[in-house]
Design an enzyme around this catalytic site. Structure first.
Site, PDB file in Angstrom:
ATOM      1  N   MET A   1       0.840  -1.323   0.059  1.00 41.63           N
ATOM      2  CA  MET A   1      -0.131  -0.083  -0.036  1.00 41.63           C
ATOM      3  C   MET A   1       1.080   1.423   0.124  1.00 41.63           C
ATOM      4  SD  MET A   1      -3.062  -0.724  -0.705  1.00 41.63           S
ATOM      5  CE  MET A   1      -3.239  -2.314  -1.200  1.00 41.63           C
TER       6      MET A   1
ATOM      7  N   HIS B   1      -4.501  -1.724   7.425  1.00 39.24           N
ATOM      8  CA  HIS B   1      -3.396  -1.948   7.542  1.00 39.24           C
ATOM      9  C   HIS B   1      -2.476  -0.584   8.089  1.00 39.24           C
ATOM     10  CE1 HIS B   1      -4.415   0.110   3.688  1.00 39.24           C
ATOM     11  NE2 HIS B   1      -3.256   0.689   3.719  1.00 39.24           N
TER      12      HIS B   1
ATOM     13  N   TYR C   1       2.802   8.502  13.187  1.00 39.38           N
ATOM     14  CA  TYR C   1       1.668   7.764  13.165  1.00 39.38           C
ATOM     15  C   TYR C   1       0.517   8.394  13.310  1.00 39.38           C
ATOM     16  CZ  TYR C   1      -1.357   3.879  15.237  1.00 39.38           C
ATOM     17  OH  TYR C   1      -2.389   3.205  15.671  1.00 39.38           O
TER      18      TYR C   1
ATOM     19  N   ALA D   1      -0.200  11.795  13.086  1.00 35.53           N
ATOM     20  CA  ALA D   1      -0.632  12.496  12.032  1.00 35.53           C
ATOM     21  C   ALA D   1      -1.464  11.612  11.115  1.00 35.53           C
ATOM     22  CB  ALA D   1       0.748  12.982  11.382  1.00 35.53           C
ATOM     23  N   THR D   2      -1.073  10.281  10.659  1.00 31.60           N
ATOM     24  CA  THR D   2      -1.820   9.603   9.640  1.00 31.60           C
ATOM     25  C   THR D   2      -3.260   9.488  10.375  1.00 31.60           C
ATOM     26  OG1 THR D   2      -1.196   7.387  10.275  1.00 31.60           O
ATOM     27  CG2 THR D   2       0.452   8.573   9.030  1.00 31.60           C
TER      28      THR D   2
ATOM     29  N   LEU E   1      -4.427   0.310  23.397  1.00 28.84           N
ATOM     30  CA  LEU E   1      -3.363  -0.494  23.179  1.00 28.84           C
ATOM     31  C   LEU E   1      -3.976  -1.957  22.963  1.00 28.84           C
ATOM     32  CD1 LEU E   1      -0.176  -0.805  22.821  1.00 28.84           C
ATOM     33  CD2 LEU E   1      -0.131  -0.955  25.381  1.00 28.84           C
TER      34      LEU E   1
ATOM     35  N   ASP F   1      -3.125  -6.334  22.263  1.00 24.84           N
ATOM     36  CA  ASP F   1      -1.981  -7.185  22.266  1.00 24.84           C
ATOM     37  C   ASP F   1      -1.428  -7.927  21.069  1.00 24.84           C
ATOM     38  OD1 ASP F   1      -3.660 -10.058  23.936  1.00 24.84           O
ATOM     39  OD2 ASP F   1      -3.879  -8.979  21.912  1.00 24.84           O
TER      40      ASP F   1
END
Ligand code: NAP
Ligand code: NN4
Length: 290
Positions: A92, A119, A182, A184-185, A216, A218
């Protein structure tokens, strides 16, 4: 006395609202034969989502870069009950692969009911280091490819009155250390897909958009990246995956997993300084001695 009555009334109304908003309206049978595209399906939460869709009898297109791993996930999906399971190996980071992916899915499924954008590119869990090339690459993988896949799939989803499921993060709405690139995306996802949701409603196009805000989880990669850096318990990937699947089926605008993420969002703007101190309190960071 009147104050106590008012407070109890407010609490009662709040309790009814929470019970109503958290009621489970998920109908598993609606996924039987459903045509589903799952990205990031070779590992982590995406792999677990593929298995849940398979158990419910869906027709699944799996995608990620590692073909050998996708083949194993595909085989397990068929074992678990998928009516169909095929894969399309793609990176991607490529500006052209999103359109090729959607074309492949439409050719093999005849349409799409669910497009699950999940993804992410490999993300260092580190302080921002100024690497602009990595930022541009991550923006392509985590954001631009989501927009490209959604755009290519939108006519088919409009036809099927389907659902777009966009996996985001706690870091997509509240700033955390070590995830600047990350985040920011992820922040971009709510901006873009929240706006698109308005426009679909205004155009009377019955395509739902579910934004998924996760804490979070796992997964192997997550646990490796955060090890020794934060003191926070991680929620199970399989349960996070099921929450996402259910959110798409019930056409929820947003889902939060675990529930503490929603609580954090509720108080996000009330005590910002305290909030940020609490977040930094989870991190094991010893500043370099001057
Ligand atoms: P993961 O375990 O690292 O899996 C990432 C997936 O994306 C893999 O299937 C990987 O397969 C694929 N991928 C990586 N780079 C790619 C590329 N360039 N092109 C296409 N596919 C690529 O991730 P995860 O932890 O399950 O996260 C899944 C989603 O949940 C992400 O949107 C993430 O932001 C969100 N989330 C996760 C956590 C967490 O703690 N785990 C927390 C909040 C939100 P290949 O390597 O085979 O390509
Ligand atoms: C960063 C991100 C990408 C997988 C771990 C996870 C998150 C919810 C936290 C929450 C915290 C970290 C208070 O989205 N984490 C993701 C890292 C690597 C990831 C990956 O590449 N697969 C987020 C912000 O995780 C620290 O402490 C809370």
């Amino acid at each position: 006395m009147r104050g106590i009555t008012l407070l109890l009334s407010i609490l009662a109304i709040l309790a009814v609202w929470v019970a109503f908003s958290w009621r489970d309206t998920f109908e598993p049978e609606s996924l039987s034969g459903a045509r589903v595209l799952v990205t990031g399906a070779s590992d982590g939460i995406g792999e677990q989502m593929a298995y849940h869709y398979a158990r419910f009898g869906a027709q699944i297109v799996l995608t990620a870069r590692r073909e050998a791993v996708l083949q194993k996930v595909m085989a397990k999906c068929l074992e678990l009950g998928a009516k169909k399971a095929i894969y399309f190996s793609a990176d991607m980071a490529s500006p052209t692969e999103p359109e090729n992916l959607v074309r492949f899915a439409l050719q093999h499924l005849g349409g799409l009911d669910y497009v699950v954008l999940n993804h992410i590119g490999s993300t260092p869990f580190e302080m921002w280091d100024g690497d602009m090339d990595q930022q541009r690459w991550l923006m392509q993988v985590n954001f631009f490819s989501y927009v490209a896949i959604a755009s290519a799939a939108l006519p088919a989803l409009t036809e099927s009155k389907g659902s777009l499921v966009v996996v985001s993060s706690l870091a997509g709405r509240i700033a955390n250390p070590y995830v600047a690139s990350y985040a920011a995306t992820k922040f971009g996802l709510e901006g873009f897909f929240g706006s698109l949701r308005h426009e679909l409603i205004m155009q009377k196009k019955d395509v739902s958009i579910t934004l998924c805000f996760l804490g979070l989880i796992d997964t192997k990669n997550a646990m490796e990246k955060v090890k020794g850096k934060v003191n926070m318990s991680a929620a199970p990937a399989s349960e996070a995956a099921l929450a996402i699947v259910k959110g798409g089926v019930t056409r929820a605008a947003e889902i939060f997993y675990p529930w503490t993420v929603q609580l954090l969002f509720l108080i996000r703007d009330w005590f910002p300084d305290q909030r940020d101190k609490i977040i930094r309190g989870y991190y094991n960071y010893d500043p370099p001695h001057a």
